[in-house]
Design a protein around this motif. Structure first.
Motif, PDB file in Angstrom:
ATOM      1  N   VAL A   1       1.058  -0.985  -0.166  1.00  0.00           N
ATOM      2  CA  VAL A   1       0.035  -0.024  -0.074  1.00  0.00           C
ATOM      3  C   VAL A   1       1.189   1.624   0.068  1.00  0.00           C
TER       4      VAL A   1
ATOM      5  N   GLY B   1       2.409   9.739  -6.393  1.00  0.00           N
ATOM      6  CA  GLY B   1       1.464   9.242  -6.299  1.00  0.00           C
ATOM      7  C   GLY B   1       0.612  10.088  -4.991  1.00  0.00           C
ATOM      8  N   THR B   2      -0.264   9.167  -4.004  1.00  0.00           N
ATOM      9  CA  THR B   2      -0.467   9.406  -2.800  1.00  0.00           C
ATOM     10  C   THR B   2      -0.267  10.639  -2.392  1.00  0.00           C
ATOM     11  N   LEU B   3       0.569  10.377  -1.639  1.00  0.00           N
ATOM     12  CA  LEU B   3       2.131  12.295  -1.032  1.00  0.00           C
ATOM     13  C   LEU B   3       1.903  12.731  -2.255  1.00  0.00           C
ATOM     14  N   ASP B   4       1.885  13.013  -2.705  1.00  0.00           N
ATOM     15  CA  ASP B   4       2.738  13.725  -3.428  1.00  0.00           C
ATOM     16  C   ASP B   4       1.915  14.467  -3.910  1.00  0.00           C
ATOM     17  N   THR B   5       0.315  14.381  -4.561  1.00  0.00           N
ATOM     18  CA  THR B   5      -1.049  14.858  -4.353  1.00  0.00           C
ATOM     19  C   THR B   5      -1.414  15.137  -3.484  1.00  0.00           C
ATOM     20  N   VAL B   6      -1.078  15.080  -2.212  1.00  0.00           N
ATOM     21  CA  VAL B   6      -2.060  15.225  -1.464  1.00  0.00           C
ATOM     22  C   VAL B   6      -0.433  17.312  -0.576  1.00  0.00           C
TER      23      VAL B   6
ATOM     24  N   TYR C   1       3.000   2.623  -2.924  1.00  0.00           N
ATOM     25  CA  TYR C   1       2.131   3.254  -4.324  1.00  0.00           C
ATOM     26  C   TYR C   1       1.934   5.097  -3.962  1.00  0.00           C
ATOM     27  N   PHE C   2       1.648   4.845  -2.226  1.00  0.00           N
ATOM     28  CA  PHE C   2       1.702   6.272  -1.144  1.00  0.00           C
ATOM     29  C   PHE C   2       2.927   6.758  -1.558  1.00  0.00           C
TER      30      PHE C   2
END
Length: 297
Positions: free
Chosen positions: A129, A138-143, A132-133
């Motif tokens: 998981v 990914g998720t962290l860069d998007t946040v 991908y984060f």
């Protein structure tokens, strides 16, 4: 009456072994799967063996000399410092949430379940998981993008990888420490809080003078687990990076010595060193912070 006493005395010699019958199976399992392998590990550490050959060549202390002259040894201990700092953060955060949820907080049972849930997830699943984060874009860069943070190679940059992996460990194990602290806090007699409230004590004062002294044994246990866990961390970095980009830990190095390079003797010596370090740290911690019986009255 006399006959009853005589019968009881006659039966008592036959009952002394009853507790040992209940302990027989767990003690046998402990000896077979713990103590015998440890003794074998010690014996292997003095040999040059590839794990398959029927011949084990005795080399004395050469494996230990080789181990302590390797520059990689200091590097893996430096990696452990990231996890040690993460463990300290984990204890502080867990203690904060345990203290908050020990009071009459709305939806506290829900928050307990949410915070403890990561510990119940399989470590392999957590590794995949967070792969991908942390991947670029990914998720962290998007946040972080709305805050002006550019995408990073969180697991590819040697200066960021250990911090990222330690953060995953904090997220996973914080709930376990929170449950331990919560159980210790709830064992404190409620009338102490009532008396403190009547005296006008704030939440911080209640924590400082009631909660902190009352859970001192659990804090000591958590410190021991934090140090041993930081030295023996394996699962998350092995799954997410395989020890690449300067993220190799002591256990990953030991596994590679045994199974990648077929140096079982040297790997056994490394395992003995790790065991000795953990025991030494535990003894020092016990000496600095001895166990004391906490009397809450």
């Amino acid at each position: 009456m006399r006959a009853t006493r005589t019968a009881a005395r006659a039966a008592s010699p036959r009952r002394w072994y009853t507790p040992w019958l209940y302990l027989l199976v767990p003690v046998a399992l402990l000896v077979v799967f713990t103590y015998i392998p440890v003794v074998s590990m010690f014996s292997y550490s003095f040999t040059s063996w590839n794990g398959l050959s029927p011949v084990k060549r005795y080399v004395g202390l050469d494996n230990y000399v080789d181990l302590f002259t390797r520059p990689q040894l200091l590097q893996v201990f430096a990696v452990s410092l990231f996890y040690l700092v993460g463990a300290a953060v984990q204890i502080v955060v867990a203690l904060y949430f345990a203290t908050i949820l020990s009071f009459n907080t709305r939806l506290r049972n829900l928050f307990k379940g949410i915070l403890f849930f990561p510990y119940l997830i399989n470590g392999v699943a957590i590794g995949f998981v967070f792969l991908y984060f942390f991947q670029p874009g990914g998720t962290l860069d998007t946040v972080l993008r709305p805050f002006g943070v550019e995408p990073h190679a969180w697991l590819g940059d040697p200066s960021l990888v250990n911090t990222s992996l330690a953060g995953v460990s904090v997220w996973r194990f914080m709930g376990l420490n929170m449950v331990l602290f919560l159980g210790a806090i709830q064992s404190i007699p409620p009338y102490l809080y009532e008396a403190a409230a009547l005296d006008g004590a704030s939440r911080w004062q209640q924590f400082r003078h009631i909660i902190a002294p009352g859970i001192k044994p659990i804090l000591s246990l958590s410190a021991i687990l934090a140090v041993s866990g930081a030295l023996a961390v394996f699962e998350i970095p092995f799954i997410m990076t395989g020890g690449s980009n300067n993220s190799e830990t002591f256990v990953i190095q030991t596994i590679k010595l045994a199974f990648n390079f077929n140096k079982v003797g040297l790997a056994s010596a490394a395992a003995v060193v790790l065991l000795a370090i953990v025991l030494l740290v535990t003894l020092v911690q016990r000496w600095l912070v001895p166990d004391e019986r906490v009397e809450m009255s």
